[in-house]
Design an enzyme around this catalytic site. Structure first.
Site, PDB file in Angstrom:
ATOM      1  N   LYS A   1      -0.163   3.672  -2.618  1.00 58.57           N
ATOM      2  CA  LYS A   1      -1.219   4.679  -2.479  1.00 58.57           C
ATOM      3  C   LYS A   1      -0.659   6.092  -2.337  1.00 58.57           C
ATOM      4  O   LYS A   1      -1.403   7.069  -2.494  1.00 58.57           O
ATOM      5  CB  LYS A   1      -2.120   4.336  -1.291  1.00 58.57           C
ATOM      6  CG  LYS A   1      -2.939   3.048  -1.493  1.00 58.57           C
ATOM      7  CD  LYS A   1      -3.892   2.810  -0.333  1.00 58.57           C
ATOM      8  CE  LYS A   1      -4.774   1.582  -0.551  1.00 58.57           C
ATOM      9  NZ  LYS A   1      -4.091   0.314  -0.291  1.00 58.57           N
TER      10      LYS A   1
ATOM     11  N   LYS B   1       2.876   6.426   5.307  1.00 60.37           N
ATOM     12  CA  LYS B   1       2.093   5.297   4.815  1.00 60.37           C
ATOM     13  C   LYS B   1       2.745   3.963   5.155  1.00 60.37           C
ATOM     14  O   LYS B   1       3.947   3.785   4.986  1.00 60.37           O
ATOM     15  CB  LYS B   1       1.928   5.399   3.295  1.00 60.37           C
ATOM     16  CG  LYS B   1       0.885   4.428   2.731  1.00 60.37           C
ATOM     17  CD  LYS B   1      -0.516   4.898   3.035  1.00 60.37           C
ATOM     18  CE  LYS B   1      -1.552   3.810   2.771  1.00 60.37           C
ATOM     19  NZ  LYS B   1      -1.503   2.701   3.770  1.00 60.37           N
TER      20      LYS B   1
ATOM     21  N   SER C   1      -6.112   3.000   4.714  1.00 60.55           N
ATOM     22  CA  SER C   1      -5.574   2.327   3.530  1.00 60.55           C
ATOM     23  C   SER C   1      -6.645   1.522   2.796  1.00 60.55           C
ATOM     24  O   SER C   1      -6.383   0.417   2.295  1.00 60.55           O
ATOM     25  CB  SER C   1      -4.404   1.410   3.913  1.00 60.55           C
ATOM     26  OG  SER C   1      -3.627   1.073   2.792  1.00 60.55           O
TER      27      SER C   1
ATOM     28  N   SER D   1       0.800  -1.231   0.000  1.00 64.38           N
ATOM     29  CA  SER D   1       0.000   0.000   0.000  1.00 64.38           C
ATOM     30  C   SER D   1       0.828   1.274   0.000  1.00 64.38           C
ATOM     31  O   SER D   1       0.263   2.375  -0.061  1.00 64.38           O
ATOM     32  CB  SER D   1      -0.945   0.007   1.210  1.00 64.38           C
ATOM     33  OG  SER D   1      -2.013  -0.888   1.004  1.00 64.38           O
TER      34      SER D   1
END
Length: 400
Positions: A81, A243, A138, A78
């Protein structure tokens, strides 16, 4: 004329001249990026961290302070992202997207698994709540819904992701989806992730979300959904985000950003062995950067930036200036050991245009070249031809 400020021993003079010649020949560094490093790379020290790849950079300059396998192509989960959010931020920056806009979830978004907020096909949600769900929780379904809202389809959005990666010189990155779910040929590197993280930090749209530990969407609807931030460094001094990511192929990944004063660091950890290990590694990297380095901006001696003579010019002298806004990171406490090598011409021949190069300044920290700084003309001076002389005489006599 070459003038040295700092140590004046014959040995030092020789080394400075040598460094200057090398710098002019090869242009060792570019403005804003120094050559001093926090640590030697793993070839010389061995791998310090239990992760497949790590890198520590400074966001504004891109300067690398530590790296371990920084260019190894890996699954990034992720962390992907970050690029999705970056493209959304650019859309908001142009006014084509706002937090008040409404996103309608497609069946494709509804079909996402992993971390989700359980969007139903046809469900409507504000861009504000969609972005909160991506940043904090997420959410894969929210991520796909946003991509489709912006580009019409996830496929088209992914094309934009790869185009942006190319623009950022992320040469070892290829996106297949907008979520980071495991897929063939979906990869990046710690170095490339640091670039896109630094680019995202230029925007403040997500600042509130990045530092939110727990919140909810759909409050008061009977389908209230919790958003829990998995970033365990939210209590770290100066933390600004960013993140986490975990999949079978990627392992435990984390990108952290933190800012103290004017210095913002980006720590990237890919393929850590444990959940806790990715946070410990990122914290260690950030500590290393903040404790070991400081931002440095050169300060030039105004006496050395003196006016220079213009041969056969309408103006007999012109003023000069050095590049502004230069900065890089150097080991903490070393600013007093910086020396400057001035090589500025005493005279130039007309015509001279504003911005013409008239010399250089080499900024050195011991054996490292921090900057090769351009010195340019601040004014122009036309050539003093016969007709120009006659024109000046007429102006002197008649005032026109």
């Amino acid at each position: 004329m070459i003038i040295i400020k700092g140590k004046r021993s014959a040995v030092r003079l020789l080394s400075l001249i040598t460094a200057f010649v090398i710098a002019l020949a090869s242009v060792m560094c570019t403005p804003g990026i120094g050559t001093v490093k926090a640590e030697e790379n793993k070839e010389e020290t061995g791998e310090l961290y239990k992760a497949k790849s790590v890198v520590l950079t400074e966001a504004a300059t891109g300067q690398v302070l530590y790296s371990q396998n920084p260019d190894e192509r890996l699954a990034i989960a992720s962390i992907t992202k970050i690029m999705t959010l970056l493209l959304a931020a650019e859309e908001m920056n142009t006014g084509r997207l706002t937090f008040e806009d409404t996103v309608v979830a497609s069946y494709h978004a509804f079909s996402m698994d992993g971390s989700v907020i359980w969007l139903n096909e046809g469900e409507k949600m504000s861009v504000y709540d969609i972005c909160r769900s991506i940043v904090i929780s997420s959410a894969n379904d929210a991520c796909v819904a946003l991509a489709e809202h912006i580009a019409g389809s996830e496929e088209e959005f992914v094309k934009r992701m790869n185009k942006k990666a190319s623009e950022l010189d992320m040469n070892d990155t290829n996106f297949v989806n907008c979520t980071g779910l495991d897929a063939d040929n979906h990869f990046s590197t710690a170095s490339d992730v640091a670039k896109m993280a630094a680019e995202l930090r230029k925007y403040d749209y997500y600042d509130e979300f990045l530092l939110t530990r727990l919140t909810y969407v759909r409050e008061g609807t009977g389908r209230e959904t919790q958003l829990l931030n998995t970033n365990r460094l939210l209590g770290y001094e100066g933390i600004t985000g960013l993140k986490t990511g975990t999949t079978d192929n990627a392992g435990y990944c984390f990108t952290a950003t933190a800012k103290r004063g004017e210095m913002e660091l980006v720590a990237v950890v890919l393929g850590a062995e444990t959940d806790e290990g990715r946070f410990e590694t990122a914290e260690s990297l950030l500590d290393h950067g903040f404790n070991g380095f400081e931002l440095f901006s050169p300060e030039f001696d105004p006496e050395e930036l003196h006016d220079i003579t213009v041969k056969d010019g309408v103006r007999k002298t012109i003023s000069v200036e050095a590049e502004k806004g230069l900065r890089c990171l150097i080991p903490r406490g070393k600013s007093g050991k910086v020396t400057y090598l001035y090589n500025i011409r005493e005279q130039v021949s007309a015509p001279v245009n504003k911005g013409d190069s008239v010399g250089k300044i080499v900024v050195l920290l011991e054996d490292d070249t921090l900057f090769v700084v351009k010195v340019t003309a601040k004014e122009q001076s036309e050539e003093l031809s016969f007709f120009k002389s006659f024109e000046l005489v007429l102006k002197g006599f008649f005032g026109f």
